[in-house]
Scaffold this motif. Structure first.
Motif, PDB file in Angstrom:
ATOM      1  N   THR A 414      71.227  76.025 145.142  1.00 26.37           N
ATOM      2  CA  THR A 414      71.958  76.158 146.395  1.00 26.37           C
ATOM      3  C   THR A 414      70.951  76.230 147.534  1.00 26.37           C
ATOM      4  O   THR A 414      69.744  76.282 147.319  1.00 26.37           O
ATOM      5  CB  THR A 414      72.835  77.426 146.411  1.00 26.37           C
ATOM      6  N   THR A 415      71.468  76.262 148.756  1.00 24.94           N
ATOM      7  CA  THR A 415      70.588  76.384 149.927  1.00 24.94           C
ATOM      8  C   THR A 415      70.394  77.836 150.339  1.00 24.94           C
ATOM      9  O   THR A 415      69.746  78.119 151.352  1.00 24.94           O
ATOM     10  CB  THR A 415      71.177  75.597 151.107  1.00 24.94           C
ATOM     11  N   PRO A 442      68.775  71.367 145.903  1.00 24.63           N
ATOM     12  CA  PRO A 442      70.227  71.604 145.970  1.00 24.63           C
ATOM     13  C   PRO A 442      71.008  70.604 145.123  1.00 24.63           C
ATOM     14  O   PRO A 442      70.653  69.427 145.024  1.00 24.63           O
ATOM     15  CB  PRO A 442      70.535  71.428 147.458  1.00 24.63           C
TER      16      PRO A 442
END
Length: 520
Positions: A414-415, A442
């Motif tokens: 994820t970011t 990501p």
């Protein structure tokens, strides 16, 4: 009486004389210093001429580009069914809208070139893809219903627009063969009879459109559980997520041997996953609000498109794009029409009428498929006698090891830089003592990847986080389990479950799915 000095009086007299002289001659100050002077008005005229020229040039450029797009498009009649009335005109900006999307197995565009090898086609002039796109009037729901090409349905008599000949109506015929009875208008007529709808438009594209479109958007992310090397379609992918475009995107959508049951149902699931991923990418990059990008996509589409007359103007396509730009991804549903094997030939399918009825009812009522299901009836919720309940099946699978003995690497895809630590804490609280974290690039999907001997533990971990079985991947070279935390698990404790329920096969655009190998 107030006395003024002689010097003050002289100055005032001098000022008055200058003003009077200036008024008389008009030359006291340069006229350009006054708003309303001749030079100011000349400047306004020049600016107005320049602005008008720019506006005219812009309008001319847009007009030329729109005309260019329109010249790309070929048209055919909307409805060829004998005795069927064509759909009433609709406002594509605000009315409920049904568009039948067809992919021909022999067209690559307006050149009519054959696509692929003979063995990779189901026959000349058949439709390889049949999808009914429905947009709700409130702009909140989008439904895409896929129809298998092996589906047998009643086929109406159709009038060939070129020869005027009337085809024979058949009680059960293969749906994808309707295209050969005069064109897309015959498939439209068959879908109308099947669903009780009145389809408003159709789009027919060669598969070359997919190749060009995937490249125009910079590739589309797809996921497969095991490596794929399909000699028939040319698809080659490693296990996990990859970005495909051009010929590989086309191969992903065309393969009939790589996924699921090795037939059309598995291929449809892959197509739905591809479209959901495309929708996520287009939304994330703001493509539908970026006019240059939108124009380049429109050019690709129109260059490979045949439509009905009502959809032939590019402005109509832009209006549809405008309706799609703000639809919540969770309200974009991709489903397969419920079917069952034909009792006379298991290689052919027929409609599961009982399961399909609620789907068609929702489409006719302009209702999205992601709305809450109605509450169960009282009779359905009454408890049953335990003695009447079937006994549970005997446990034959190897039980999962204790969580404390399972090594898990939490891969943060994820970011959010803190997400791996958050998920690791959830695991520690659940008794998983051997955990570590790793940062990665990501990705959309949350995956559970397991090594030999950890299949049961992977299934248990996937169940804990709501990860679908299609996203549990084996890796012979891995020791333990890797939990790849994707965007679908960025802020929740579990991956969102499908809102479509068990009655419909499919997914929403915000769900990330990973295709299972057919084993063929």
């Amino acid at each position: 009486m107030i006395r003024r000095s002689s010097r003050e009086s002289a100055d005032r007299a001098s000022d008055a004389s200058s003003a009077a002289g200036g008024a008389a001659t008009g030359a006291a100050e340069p006229a350009g210093r006054h708003l309303g002077g001749p030079r100011y008005h000349r400047g306004l005229k020049v600016a107005a001429i320049v602005m008008a020229s720019v506006v005219a040039a812009t309008i001319a450029f847009v007009a030329v580009q729109v005309l260019r797009l329109q010249q790309n498009v070929e048209t055919m009649p909307l409805n060829l069914g004998e005795g069927q009335e064509s759909a009433l005109p609709v406002d594509s900006s605000r009315d409920p809208l049904q568009i039948l999307i067809l992919g021909s197995d022999t067209r690559t565009g307006n050149t009519g070139e054959f696509l692929g090898s003979e063995e990779d086609s189901s026959g000349e002039g058949n439709s390889d893809v049949m999808m009914l796109l429905t947009l709700s009037a409130d702009r909140e729901n989008v439904t895409v219903v896929s129809f298998p090409r092996d589906l047998l349905v009643p086929l109406p008599a159709c009038v060939d627009p070129e020869t005027g000949e009337l085809s024979e109506a058949v009680e059960l015929g293969q749906l994808n063969a309707a295209l050969g009875e005069g064109g897309p208008g015959c498939t439209v007529a068959a879908i109308n009879d099947l669903t009780g709808l009145s389809v408003d438009h159709f789009m027919m594209a060669g598969f070359n459109a997919v190749s060009e479109l995937s490249s125009a958007v910079g590739g589309v992310e797809v996921c497969v559980q095991e490596p794929v090397d399909d000699e028939f379609s040319g698809l080659e992918l490693p296990a996990g997520t990859s970005e495909v475009e051009g010929d590989q995107a086309l191969a992903f959508l065309r393969t009939r041997h790589s996924f699921g049951d090795g037939g059309d149902i598995g291929r449809i699931a892959a197509q739905q996953s591809f479209m959901a991923s495309l929708a996520r990418k287009v939304r994330a990059e703001g493509t539908l609000t970026n006019l240059p990008k939108l124009y380049s996509i429109a050019e690709v589409i129109t260059r490979n498109l045949t439509v009905d007359e009502g959809l032939s103007k590019p402005v109509e396509i832009l209006r549809i794009a405008d309706r799609l730009k703000n639809v919540d991804l969770g309200n974009m549903a991709f489903v397969t029409v419920p079917v069952q094997p034909w009792d006379q030939d298991p290689n052919r399918l027929v409609l599961d009428e009982e399961a399909a009825a609620p789907l068609f009812d929702a489409l006719r009522a302009d209702r999205g498929l992601t709305e809450d299901a109605p509450a169960p009836s009282a009779s359905a919720s009454e408890p049953t006698d335990a003695s009447d309940a079937p006994s549970p099946p005997e446990e034959t699978e190897t039980p999962a090891p204790a969580p404390a003995s399972v090594p898990i690497v939490v891969v943060n895809a994820t970011t959010d830089e803190d997400r791996a630590a958050e998920v690791e804490q959830l695991l520690l609280e659940a008794g998983y003592a051997q955990t570590s974290t790793f940062e990665s690039t990501p990705a959309d999907a949350t995956l559970v990847v397991f090594g030999p001997g950890y299949a049961a533990a992977a299934a248990e971990l996937a169940d804990r986080f709501g990860v679908a079985a299609s996203n549990i991947l084996p890796d012979a070279g891995l020791v333990g389990i890797q939990l790849q935390v994707g965007a679908d698990l960025r802020s929740r404790d579990t991956v969102a479950a499908s809102p479509l329920g068990p009655a419909l096969e499919g997914q929403t655009a915000d769900q990330v799915t990973c295709q299972a190998s057919s084993g063929l």
